[in-house]
Design a protein around this motif. Structure first.
Motif, PDB file in Angstrom:
ATOM      1  N   ASP A 227      40.696  43.316  69.863  1.00 16.04           N
ATOM      2  CA  ASP A 227      40.227  42.563  71.037  1.00 16.04           C
ATOM      3  C   ASP A 227      41.246  42.642  72.176  1.00 16.04           C
ATOM      4  O   ASP A 227      40.877  42.746  73.349  1.00 16.04           O
ATOM      5  N   LEU A 228      42.525  42.571  71.827  1.00 17.90           N
ATOM      6  CA  LEU A 228      43.567  42.673  72.862  1.00 17.90           C
ATOM      7  C   LEU A 228      43.502  44.031  73.555  1.00 17.90           C
ATOM      8  O   LEU A 228      43.637  44.124  74.778  1.00 17.90           O
ATOM      9  N   VAL A 229      43.295  45.076  72.754  1.00 20.69           N
ATOM     10  CA  VAL A 229      43.173  46.413  73.344  1.00 20.69           C
ATOM     11  C   VAL A 229      41.980  46.445  74.299  1.00 20.69           C
ATOM     12  O   VAL A 229      42.087  46.876  75.449  1.00 20.69           O
ATOM     13  N   LEU A 230      40.844  45.946  73.840  1.00 21.68           N
ATOM     14  CA  LEU A 230      39.618  46.030  74.635  1.00 21.68           C
ATOM     15  C   LEU A 230      39.698  45.172  75.897  1.00 21.68           C
ATOM     16  O   LEU A 230      39.170  45.538  76.945  1.00 21.68           O
ATOM     17  N   MET A 231      40.358  44.036  75.814  1.00 25.29           N
ATOM     18  CA  MET A 231      40.379  43.127  76.968  1.00 25.29           C
ATOM     19  C   MET A 231      41.507  43.407  77.951  1.00 25.29           C
ATOM     20  O   MET A 231      41.376  43.132  79.127  1.00 25.29           O
ATOM     21  N   HIS A 232      42.647  43.867  77.442  1.00 26.63           N
ATOM     22  CA  HIS A 232      43.809  43.998  78.327  1.00 26.63           C
ATOM     23  C   HIS A 232      44.378  45.415  78.432  1.00 26.63           C
ATOM     24  O   HIS A 232      45.217  45.656  79.272  1.00 26.63           O
ATOM     25  N   MET A 233      43.961  46.334  77.549  1.00 25.51           N
ATOM     26  CA  MET A 233      44.501  47.690  77.528  1.00 25.51           C
ATOM     27  C   MET A 233      46.036  47.692  77.642  1.00 25.51           C
ATOM     28  O   MET A 233      46.611  48.367  78.503  1.00 25.51           O
ATOM     29  N   PRO A 234      46.701  46.966  76.760  1.00 29.66           N
ATOM     30  CA  PRO A 234      48.168  46.910  76.861  1.00 29.66           C
ATOM     31  C   PRO A 234      48.803  48.253  76.507  1.00 29.66           C
ATOM     32  O   PRO A 234      48.221  49.062  75.783  1.00 29.66           O
ATOM     33  N   ASP A 235      50.015  48.443  77.018  1.00 31.88           N
ATOM     34  CA  ASP A 235      50.777  49.645  76.666  1.00 31.88           C
ATOM     35  C   ASP A 235      51.293  49.556  75.233  1.00 31.88           C
ATOM     36  O   ASP A 235      51.584  50.574  74.612  1.00 31.88           O
ATOM     37  N   ARG A 236      51.448  48.331  74.726  1.00 28.76           N
ATOM     38  CA  ARG A 236      51.973  48.138  73.371  1.00 28.76           C
ATOM     39  C   ARG A 236      51.567  46.751  72.879  1.00 28.76           C
ATOM     40  O   ARG A 236      51.395  45.828  73.689  1.00 28.76           O
ATOM     41  N   LEU A 237      51.440  46.629  71.563  1.00 24.79           N
ATOM     42  CA  LEU A 237      51.200  45.321  70.951  1.00 24.79           C
ATOM     43  C   LEU A 237      52.389  44.991  70.046  1.00 24.79           C
ATOM     44  O   LEU A 237      52.766  45.810  69.205  1.00 24.79           O
ATOM     45  N   ILE A 238      52.951  43.802  70.220  1.00 23.46           N
ATOM     46  CA  ILE A 238      54.023  43.351  69.333  1.00 23.46           C
ATOM     47  C   ILE A 238      53.466  42.206  68.478  1.00 23.46           C
ATOM     48  O   ILE A 238      52.816  41.302  69.003  1.00 23.46           O
ATOM     49  N   PHE A 239      53.716  42.282  67.180  1.00 25.31           N
ATOM     50  CA  PHE A 239      53.335  41.184  66.283  1.00 25.31           C
ATOM     51  C   PHE A 239      54.578  40.647  65.596  1.00 25.31           C
ATOM     52  O   PHE A 239      55.277  41.390  64.897  1.00 25.31           O
ATOM     53  N   GLY A 240      54.864  39.358  65.817  1.00 21.17           N
ATOM     54  CA  GLY A 240      56.014  38.720  65.193  1.00 21.17           C
ATOM     55  C   GLY A 240      55.609  37.427  64.510  1.00 21.17           C
ATOM     56  O   GLY A 240      54.427  37.114  64.396  1.00 21.17           O
ATOM     57  N   GLY A 241      56.606  36.680  64.062  1.00 20.79           N
ATOM     58  CA  GLY A 241      56.348  35.416  63.365  1.00 20.79           C
ATOM     59  C   GLY A 241      56.501  35.596  61.862  1.00 20.79           C
ATOM     60  O   GLY A 241      56.495  36.719  61.341  1.00 20.79           O
ATOM     61  N   GLY A 242      56.652  34.470  61.148  1.00 20.39           N
ATOM     62  CA  GLY A 242      56.960  34.496  59.721  1.00 20.39           C
ATOM     63  C   GLY A 242      55.949  35.243  58.865  1.00 20.39           C
ATOM     64  O   GLY A 242      56.321  35.980  57.955  1.00 20.39           O
ATOM     65  N   VAL A 243      54.664  35.086  59.160  1.00 22.36           N
ATOM     66  CA  VAL A 243      53.622  35.697  58.319  1.00 22.36           C
ATOM     67  C   VAL A 243      53.709  37.219  58.365  1.00 22.36           C
ATOM     68  O   VAL A 243      53.529  37.905  57.353  1.00 22.36           O
ATOM     69  N   GLU A 275      51.681  53.660  64.786  1.00 23.22           N
ATOM     70  CA  GLU A 275      53.038  53.203  64.441  1.00 23.22           C
ATOM     71  C   GLU A 275      53.889  52.910  65.661  1.00 23.22           C
ATOM     72  O   GLU A 275      54.774  52.059  65.609  1.00 23.22           O
ATOM     73  N   ARG A 276      53.634  53.609  66.742  1.00 20.47           N
ATOM     74  CA  ARG A 276      54.378  53.330  67.971  1.00 20.47           C
ATOM     75  C   ARG A 276      53.676  52.272  68.799  1.00 20.47           C
ATOM     76  O   ARG A 276      54.280  51.619  69.640  1.00 20.47           O
ATOM     77  N   TYR A 277      52.361  52.132  68.595  1.00 20.62           N
ATOM     78  CA  TYR A 277      51.576  51.214  69.434  1.00 20.62           C
ATOM     79  C   TYR A 277      51.660  49.769  68.944  1.00 20.62           C
ATOM     80  O   TYR A 277      51.771  48.830  69.730  1.00 20.62           O
ATOM     81  N   ILE A 278      51.583  49.575  67.637  1.00 18.82           N
ATOM     82  CA  ILE A 278      51.662  48.229  67.060  1.00 18.82           C
ATOM     83  C   ILE A 278      53.008  48.099  66.373  1.00 18.82           C
ATOM     84  O   ILE A 278      53.278  48.771  65.379  1.00 18.82           O
ATOM     85  N   VAL A 279      53.868  47.236  66.936  1.00 22.14           N
ATOM     86  CA  VAL A 279      55.255  47.178  66.457  1.00 22.14           C
ATOM     87  C   VAL A 279      55.673  45.730  66.185  1.00 22.14           C
ATOM     88  O   VAL A 279      55.008  44.781  66.607  1.00 22.14           O
ATOM     89  N   THR A 280      56.782  45.585  65.475  1.00 19.98           N
ATOM     90  CA  THR A 280      57.355  44.258  65.222  1.00 19.98           C
ATOM     91  C   THR A 280      58.435  43.995  66.282  1.00 19.98           C
ATOM     92  O   THR A 280      58.881  44.919  66.960  1.00 19.98           O
ATOM     93  N   PRO A 281      58.861  42.732  66.442  1.00 18.57           N
ATOM     94  CA  PRO A 281      59.813  42.400  67.508  1.00 18.57           C
ATOM     95  C   PRO A 281      61.163  43.094  67.337  1.00 18.57           C
ATOM     96  O   PRO A 281      61.556  43.452  66.220  1.00 18.57           O
ATOM     97  N   GLY A 282      61.864  43.259  68.445  1.00 14.72           N
ATOM     98  CA  GLY A 282      63.176  43.869  68.403  1.00 14.72           C
ATOM     99  C   GLY A 282      64.310  42.862  68.464  1.00 14.72           C
ATOM    100  O   GLY A 282      65.445  43.182  68.164  1.00 14.72           O
ATOM    101  N   LEU A 283      63.995  41.635  68.872  1.00 11.33           N
ATOM    102  CA  LEU A 283      65.073  40.683  69.172  1.00 11.33           C
ATOM    103  C   LEU A 283      65.299  39.613  68.119  1.00 11.33           C
ATOM    104  O   LEU A 283      66.295  38.911  68.178  1.00 11.33           O
ATOM    105  N   GLY A 284      64.427  39.428  67.190  1.00  7.87           N
ATOM    106  CA  GLY A 284      64.627  38.341  66.240  1.00  7.87           C
ATOM    107  C   GLY A 284      64.660  36.993  66.937  1.00  7.87           C
ATOM    108  O   GLY A 284      63.892  36.745  67.863  1.00  7.87           O
ATOM    109  N   ASP A 285      65.610  36.153  66.536  1.00  7.55           N
ATOM    110  CA  ASP A 285      65.612  34.763  66.994  1.00  7.55           C
ATOM    111  C   ASP A 285      65.991  34.584  68.458  1.00  7.55           C
ATOM    112  O   ASP A 285      65.814  33.509  69.006  1.00  7.55           O
TER     113      ASP A 285
END
Ligand code: ZN
Length: 307
Positions: A227-243, A275-285
């Motif tokens: 949905d994020l891709v379809l609505m915003h066409m982002p250059d990248r998606l980052i997914f973070g958080g404990g889960v 793998e380059r498009y959907i990534v985890t955070p780089g900064l941590g806390d």
């Protein structure tokens, strides 16, 4: 000439359990830092003010503040309630306002959400660098997404609430009704940390040897990703958080997002396998406080008229 190089920025990352306060140079270097427990505003605002008074006395005057806060909170600068906590269930915070602690300094400030703050931090110095449009999602106690354009958060009359979209839910495969008090089986109701514990009695990182469970949760999150891709066409998606730290989950999200989009969106940014498009955070806390400093820089820029 303006005093950009020497101006200090006060930054606040306001979370449900702690406030991180920092005094920083505009380049992001932190010169003073404090952790203040979140109690009631009456208890913690004076400590926040005292920290900034004391650290400014040592390091120099503060030119602007940036705040990245838990919510819900009014982040519309044009609203009379800007910077005010709205419907938060946190005792004592409804109606509390960052103006109560920051007005006394007489300098501009910007208030945004903690999710947008972390997004800006990642854009500035983490996994979102170079992305003009960036979507940052956190999946932990709750689910939220911040969308940035050129380092600034997008909003409507309020901040986005994409954690409450409804992913497709096959009740035969997953009879759990969800736990969102408003929507039941919205995304947050199905995949937030508490939802997983209610459903399976343990957190997802303890279920890594059960690929079907990882795939199920990854599928729900992929609905948001698509949905994020379809609505915003982002250059990248980052997914973070404990889960998201559960082994195998980000891979499942990539796989399921690709399947869901089914080749419809064609762009070099969406690499095969994502793998380059959907990534985890780089900064941590440090994403939150980095973002709060960036918000302070925005406050400074907005109040400096070109010569
Ligand atoms: Zn919901």
């Amino acid at each position: 000439m303006h005093s950009d190089e020497n101006s200090l920025i006060g930054a606040i990352e306001a979370g449900g359990t702690k406030f991180i306060c920092a005094l920083a140079r505009p380049d992001g270097t932190i010169v003073a830092r404090a952790r203040i427990d979140t109690r009631t505003p009456e208890e913690c605002f004076p400590e926040v003010a005292a920290f900034f008074h004391d650290s400014a006395a040592t390091h120099g005057p503060i030119a602007a503040f940036g705040v990245a806060s838990f919510g819900p909170i009014d982040i519309d600068p044009a609203s009379p309630a800007y910077g005010t906590f709205t419907t938060t269930p946190k005792p004592g915070w409804q109606g509390a306002r960052f103006h109560d602690v920051l007005d006394r300094f007489g300098v501009p400030f910007v208030v945004d959400t903690d999710v947008n703050g972390a997004a800006i931090g990642e854009w500035q110095a983490g996994a979102g660098q170079g992305a003009r449009t960036l979507a940052y999602t956190t999946i932990g106690t709750g689910v939220g997404t911040g969308v940035l354009r050129d380092g600034r958060s997008l909003m409507g009359f309020s901040h986005y609430e994409m954690g409450h979209i409804h992913p497709s839910h096959d009740h035969a495969a997953d009879p759990f009704p969800g736990w969102c008090p408003y929507h039941g089986d919205c995304l947050e109701g199905l995949v937030a940390g508490p939802a997983i514990i209610k459903r399976w009695g343990t957190s997802l990182d303890h279920l890594a040897d059960d690929p079907a469970k990882i795939e199920l949760i990854g599928g729900y999150i992929a609905d948001l990703a698509a949905d994020l891709v379809l609505m915003h066409m982002p250059d990248r998606l980052i997914f973070g958080g404990g889960v998201i730290k559960a082994p195998g989950l980000i891979e499942a999200v990539r796989r399921r997002t690709e399947k869901r989009l089914n080749g419809y969106v064609r762009n070099d940014r969406l690499d095969p396998g994502l793998e380059r498009y959907i990534v985890t955070p780089g900064l941590g806390d440090d994403a939150g406080i980095t973002g709060a400093i960036a918000l302070g820089r925005q406050a400074l820029a907005q109040h400096q008229t070109p010569d």
